[in-house]
Every structure is written in C-alpha cells, then in structure tokens.
Scaffold this motif. Structure first.
Motif, PDB file in Angstrom:
ATOM      1  N   ASN A   1       0.813  -1.225   0.000  1.00 42.95           N
ATOM      2  CA  ASN A   1       0.000   0.000   0.000  1.00 42.95           C
ATOM      3  C   ASN A   1       0.842   1.270   0.000  1.00 42.95           C
ATOM      4  OD1 ASN A   1      -2.348  -1.390   0.134  1.00 42.95           O
ATOM      5  ND2 ASN A   1      -2.627  -1.165   2.352  1.00 42.95           N
ATOM      6  N   LYS A   2       2.051   1.162   0.595  1.00 41.69           N
ATOM      7  CA  LYS A   2       2.916   2.341   0.735  1.00 41.69           C
ATOM      8  C   LYS A   2       4.347   1.970   0.413  1.00 41.69           C
ATOM      9  CE  LYS A   2      -0.134   5.192   2.663  1.00 41.69           C
ATOM     10  NZ  LYS A   2      -0.647   6.318   1.935  1.00 41.69           N
ATOM     11  N   SER A   3       5.133   2.996   0.026  1.00 40.69           N
ATOM     12  CA  SER A   3       6.559   2.763  -0.191  1.00 40.69           C
ATOM     13  C   SER A   3       7.292   2.966   1.134  1.00 40.69           C
ATOM     14  CB  SER A   3       7.087   3.752  -1.226  1.00 40.69           C
ATOM     15  OG  SER A   3       7.071   5.051  -0.668  1.00 40.69           O
ATOM     16  N   VAL A   4       8.566   2.539   1.181  1.00 42.26           N
ATOM     17  CA  VAL A   4       9.366   2.753   2.393  1.00 42.26           C
ATOM     18  C   VAL A   4       9.477   4.254   2.675  1.00 42.26           C
ATOM     19  CG1 VAL A   4      11.643   2.457   3.444  1.00 42.26           C
ATOM     20  CG2 VAL A   4      10.660   0.614   2.073  1.00 42.26           C
ATOM     21  N   ARG A   5       9.670   5.038   1.629  1.00 40.60           N
ATOM     22  CA  ARG A   5       9.803   6.494   1.815  1.00 40.60           C
ATOM     23  C   ARG A   5       8.553   7.092   2.446  1.00 40.60           C
ATOM     24  NH1 ARG A   5      13.243   7.027  -3.131  1.00 40.60           N
ATOM     25  NH2 ARG A   5      15.313   7.208  -2.213  1.00 40.60           N
ATOM     26  N   GLU A   6       7.397   6.552   2.083  1.00 37.76           N
ATOM     27  CA  GLU A   6       6.140   7.073   2.650  1.00 37.76           C
ATOM     28  C   GLU A   6       5.940   6.608   4.095  1.00 37.76           C
ATOM     29  OE1 GLU A   6       3.069   7.324  -1.118  1.00 37.76           O
ATOM     30  OE2 GLU A   6       3.791   5.341  -0.543  1.00 37.76           O
ATOM     31  N   ALA A   7       6.476   5.450   4.424  1.00 37.02           N
ATOM     32  CA  ALA A   7       6.166   4.857   5.740  1.00 37.02           C
ATOM     33  C   ALA A   7       7.198   5.161   6.812  1.00 37.02           C
ATOM     34  CB  ALA A   7       6.026   3.346   5.587  1.00 37.02           C
ATOM     35  N   ARG A   8       8.418   5.523   6.415  1.00 41.91           N
ATOM     36  CA  ARG A   8       9.459   5.712   7.423  1.00 41.91           C
ATOM     37  C   ARG A   8       9.234   7.009   8.199  1.00 41.91           C
ATOM     38  NH1 ARG A   8      14.403   6.975   3.155  1.00 41.91           N
ATOM     39  NH2 ARG A   8      13.522   8.916   2.374  1.00 41.91           N
ATOM     40  N   VAL A   9       9.673   7.002   9.443  1.00 46.34           N
ATOM     41  CA  VAL A   9       9.631   8.212  10.264  1.00 46.34           C
ATOM     42  C   VAL A   9      10.990   8.387  10.926  1.00 46.34           C
ATOM     43  CG1 VAL A   9       7.144   8.286  10.748  1.00 46.34           C
ATOM     44  CG2 VAL A   9       8.605   6.891  12.178  1.00 46.34           C
ATOM     45  N   PHE A  10      11.265   9.614  11.399  1.00 44.82           N
ATOM     46  CA  PHE A  10      12.552   9.867  12.048  1.00 44.82           C
ATOM     47  C   PHE A  10      12.380   9.731  13.556  1.00 44.82           C
ATOM     48  CE2 PHE A  10      15.740  12.915  13.801  1.00 44.82           C
ATOM     49  CZ  PHE A  10      16.875  12.218  13.413  1.00 44.82           C
ATOM     50  N   SER A  11      13.230   8.933  14.175  1.00 41.76           N
ATOM     51  CA  SER A  11      13.215   8.843  15.634  1.00 41.76           C
ATOM     52  C   SER A  11      14.147   9.915  16.200  1.00 41.76           C
ATOM     53  CB  SER A  11      13.688   7.460  16.096  1.00 41.76           C
ATOM     54  OG  SER A  11      14.004   7.496  17.474  1.00 41.76           O
ATOM     55  N   GLU A  12      13.547  10.944  16.798  1.00 46.48           N
ATOM     56  CA  GLU A  12      14.340  12.018  17.428  1.00 46.48           C
ATOM     57  C   GLU A  12      15.188  11.435  18.536  1.00 46.48           C
ATOM     58  OE1 GLU A  12      14.728  15.200  16.935  1.00 46.48           O
ATOM     59  OE2 GLU A  12      13.204  15.621  15.391  1.00 46.48           O
ATOM     60  N   ALA A  13      14.595  10.491  19.268  1.00 44.53           N
ATOM     61  CA  ALA A  13      15.275   9.914  20.430  1.00 44.53           C
ATOM     62  C   ALA A  13      16.532   9.153  20.027  1.00 44.53           C
ATOM     63  CB  ALA A  13      14.321   8.991  21.178  1.00 44.53           C
ATOM     64  N   GLY A  14      16.472   8.492  18.884  1.00 46.39           N
ATOM     65  CA  GLY A  14      17.598   7.639  18.495  1.00 46.39           C
ATOM     66  C   GLY A  14      18.451   8.212  17.382  1.00 46.39           C
ATOM     67  N   LYS A  15      17.927   9.245  16.703  1.00 43.18           N
ATOM     68  CA  LYS A  15      18.617   9.901  15.573  1.00 43.18           C
ATOM     69  C   LYS A  15      18.767   8.973  14.364  1.00 43.18           C
ATOM     70  CE  LYS A  15      19.613  13.104  18.675  1.00 43.18           C
ATOM     71  NZ  LYS A  15      18.313  13.679  19.051  1.00 43.18           N
ATOM     72  N   TYR A  16      17.782   8.159  14.138  1.00 44.89           N
ATOM     73  CA  TYR A  16      17.776   7.299  12.956  1.00 44.89           C
ATOM     74  C   TYR A  16      16.353   7.224  12.411  1.00 44.89           C
ATOM     75  CZ  TYR A  16      16.518   4.118  16.792  1.00 44.89           C
ATOM     76  OH  TYR A  16      15.938   3.571  17.904  1.00 44.89           O
ATOM     77  N   ASP A  17      16.247   6.746  11.169  1.00 45.27           N
ATOM     78  CA  ASP A  17      14.920   6.518  10.584  1.00 45.27           C
ATOM     79  C   ASP A  17      14.393   5.169  11.051  1.00 45.27           C
ATOM     80  OD1 ASP A  17      14.901   8.873   9.218  1.00 45.27           O
ATOM     81  OD2 ASP A  17      15.322   8.007   7.240  1.00 45.27           O
ATOM     82  N   ILE A  18      13.087   5.065  11.126  1.00 47.13           N
ATOM     83  CA  ILE A  18      12.487   3.788  11.515  1.00 47.13           C
ATOM     84  C   ILE A  18      11.245   3.518  10.673  1.00 47.13           C
ATOM     85  CG2 ILE A  18      11.450   4.976  13.533  1.00 47.13           C
ATOM     86  CD1 ILE A  18      11.353   2.187  14.892  1.00 47.13           C
ATOM     87  N   LEU A  19      11.124   2.270  10.293  1.00 51.66           N
ATOM     88  CA  LEU A  19       9.896   1.781   9.659  1.00 51.66           C
ATOM     89  C   LEU A  19       9.140   1.105  10.795  1.00 51.66           C
ATOM     90  CD1 LEU A  19       9.079   1.916   6.702  1.00 51.66           C
ATOM     91  CD2 LEU A  19      10.305  -0.219   6.310  1.00 51.66           C
ATOM     92  N   PRO A  20       8.138   1.797  11.342  1.00 53.08           N
ATOM     93  CA  PRO A  20       7.554   1.340  12.608  1.00 53.08           C
ATOM     94  C   PRO A  20       6.536   0.213  12.433  1.00 53.08           C
ATOM     95  CG  PRO A  20       6.478   3.352  11.897  1.00 53.08           C
ATOM     96  CD  PRO A  20       7.516   3.035  10.853  1.00 53.08           C
ATOM     97  N   ALA A  21       6.191  -0.412  13.552  1.00 53.76           N
ATOM     98  CA  ALA A  21       5.216  -1.509  13.526  1.00 53.76           C
ATOM     99  C   ALA A  21       4.278  -1.412  14.712  1.00 53.76           C
ATOM    100  CB  ALA A  21       5.948  -2.851  13.562  1.00 53.76           C
ATOM    101  N   ASN A  22       3.099  -1.980  14.538  1.00 54.05           N
ATOM    102  CA  ASN A  22       2.192  -2.195  15.659  1.00 54.05           C
ATOM    103  C   ASN A  22       1.417  -3.494  15.396  1.00 54.05           C
ATOM    104  OD1 ASN A  22       0.198  -1.505  13.817  1.00 54.05           O
ATOM    105  ND2 ASN A  22      -0.023   0.585  14.568  1.00 54.05           N
ATOM    106  N   ARG A  23       0.382  -3.718  16.168  1.00 57.12           N
ATOM    107  CA  ARG A  23      -0.303  -5.014  16.113  1.00 57.12           C
ATOM    108  C   ARG A  23      -0.882  -5.363  14.746  1.00 57.12           C
ATOM    109  NH1 ARG A  23      -4.410  -5.263  20.898  1.00 57.12           N
ATOM    110  NH2 ARG A  23      -4.964  -7.172  19.802  1.00 57.12           N
ATOM    111  N   GLU A  24      -1.112  -4.334  13.953  1.00 54.24           N
ATOM    112  CA  GLU A  24      -1.646  -4.537  12.610  1.00 54.24           C
ATOM    113  C   GLU A  24      -0.773  -5.519  11.810  1.00 54.24           C
ATOM    114  OE1 GLU A  24      -3.494  -1.528   9.248  1.00 54.24           O
ATOM    115  OE2 GLU A  24      -1.619  -0.986  10.220  1.00 54.24           O
TER     116      GLU A  24
END
Ligand code: ATP
Ligand code: MG
Length: 260
Positions: A67-90
């Motif tokens: 449904n989405k590309s990696v670029r659309e789904a990634r977010v920046f973790s301020e706490a860790g200073k890296y990008d993350i492709l996050p997950a949840n129960r879905e």
C-alpha cells in the motif's frame, strides 16, 4: 549500498530489540545513516525509539502489503537519531494476508531497493518466531546477527536457527551470511554462562563477537524513559558495550559520541 542486517533469534526475550535499538543509536552517533525496521507486531523497537505505536497510521505492514513505499512509511526517531519503519499489532495480520500474495518472502527485500543508497546500515528487528515475517527479514538481509543468552537451551535453539538460515540460503537468498553471534545479558559470575560461552567460541570461533553485552539495568529501563540507553546513561556498561559492538561492526572504528 546499505549493509542490511537481520537481528534474529526465534527464542523470545534474548535481547533482539534491545540490540537493534541500541546498535542503531550507536551507529547513528557515529554519523552513519541508519534505518531500523521493526518487523515485530509487538512494536517494541518502535516504542523503544519513542514512536507511539498506538498513533501510527502508516506502518511496515503497509509496505509489506504494497500500500505504501518505504519512503512514505518511514519516520525519524528524534530519540535515536535514525529513521524507523515502525510496527504495531496490525502487522500480525500481514502473516495471513501475505500467504496469497506473490513473492511473499521477498516483499520487504523488493521494497527496500529504492532506499538502499539512503543508508549505511539497515537493521531489521525480527519477531521471536521462524515465520513469514522473519523470512522476509532473512530474505532482505545480507547477513544475520544472532543475539543469545548463554544458557542451557541456547545451543539447541541455535542449531534450529542455523538450519533455517541454510534453507533460506539454498532457496531464497544465496548471499545470506551469519554476521555474528552476540552474547547478551551476560553475567560472568554465572558458571553456566561461562561454559556456554566457551562452547560457542569453540564451535563458532570468530563468528562470535568479541564484544559481550553485560546484564545491565540501564539497558532495561531506558525504553521507559523513551530513549536508547546511549542518551539515558552514556557511561553505563550497557551503553559502552553497544558502542563497542557498533565499532566492531564498522571494523573497529572508534566512535566519539557527540555531547547533546
Ligand atoms: P522478543 O523475543 O519478545 O522480541 P527480544 O529478544 O527482543 O524479545 P528484548 O525485548 O530486547 O528481547 O529483551 C527482553 C527483556 O530483557 C527486556 O525487558 C529488556 O529490557 C531486557 N534486557 C535486554 N537486554 C538486557 C541486558 N543486557 N541487561 C538487562 N536487561 C536486558
Ligand atoms: Mg523484540
């Protein structure tokens, strides 16, 4: 080209997520461009990177389903200073939905093609199972890091995992290597831990990282502060161990951590 590493062990609670988050933060502190991929519906690496998994509208699930590309789904973790492709129960649903989808084992690998040059390291936190999600991690990776506790059943679990890696190599990802075995939550006062550690070194030789991660309460409590251990207590033995591991991964480059 990014170095893609799957952090995996089908055994639960051995330190996969703690390793992924703290290694990502350590590499980012060394000015490496890092993408962390949370492939576990528990979303622990997401929370450990201070991203609220309950508020996410786009996750790695959308990437796997297409449904989405990696670029659309990634977010920046301020706490860790890296990008993350996050997950949840879905993400638990992806297991079932992927079964009927073409190239179901290589969905993650295929989706990473477009961002390979955005990063130096891509670290994949796998769930505690040898399931389709883990298979996606193993197909996307060039090598596998295996965190393990030095306890009685550890070696048995390890042979299952090594067999799975062999099968993946034979059928799906001929390049897959074992990057290394990481001794976690290590307590040298425990004589069984010493024995298992000796066995590991005997069987796997230099595939065992020289760096040993000690049992350290700072590593366990850091997520509750919404921080990788590096920014929670940089002097702690746990933080220092993960910095050393990052150094080992980068061929023993010294890391100078910026003062925040
Ligand atoms: P799962 O299989 O459920 O995904 P995991 O392999 O990702 O688990 P973690 O979640 O990293 O394992 O660690 C399990 C527990 O042990 C957590 O509570 C974590 O905070 C703690 N822990 C991990 N490493 C250490 C350590 N070196 N010292 C002390 N506690 C640790
Ligand atoms: Mg985990």
């Amino acid at each position: 080209m990014a170095k893609v590493l799957a952090i995996t062990n089908q055994k639960g609670g051995v330190g996969k997520t703690t390793t992924t988050v703290n290694l990502a933060a350590s590499l980012a502190a060394a000015k490496k461009r890092v993408l962390l991929i949370d492939l576990d519906p528990q979303g622990n690496a997401t929370m450990g990177s201070a991203i609220d998994k309950g508020k996410l509208t786009v996750t790695v699930y959308d990437v796997l389903i297409g449904n989405k590309s990696v670029r659309e789904a990634r977010v920046f973790s301020e706490a860790g200073k890296y990008d993350i492709l996050p997950a949840n129960r879905e993400l638990a649903g992806a297991e079932i939905e992927l079964v009927d989808i073409e190239n179901r084992e290589t969905r993650l690998k295929d989706s990473l093609q477009t961002v390979q040059d955005d990063y130096d390291f891509i670290l994949i936190d796998c769930p505690p199972a040898l399931n389709l999600l883990t298979l996606n991690g193993l197909c996307a990776a060039k090598s596998v890091m295996i965190p393990m506790q030095c306890e009685y059943y550890a070696l048995e679990g390890l042979s299952d995992l090594v067999n799975t890696i062999r099968k993946v190599r034979a059928n799906l990802n001929t390049d897959l290597q074992i990057e290394g075995l990481l001794r976690t939550m290590y307590d040298p006062r425990n004589s069984l831990a010493l024995q298992v550690s000796e066995q590991l070194l005997k069987h796997f030789g230099d595939k065992v990282y020289r760096t040993v991660i000690p049992r350290n309460v700072r590593l366990a409590e850091a997520p509750s502060f919404g921080l990788p251990a590096l920014y929670h207590d940089r002097e702690s033995r746990g933080t220092q161990a993960y910095l050393a591991l990052a150094g080992e991964l980068m061929n023993n480059e010294q890391i100078t951590v910026p003062v925040l």
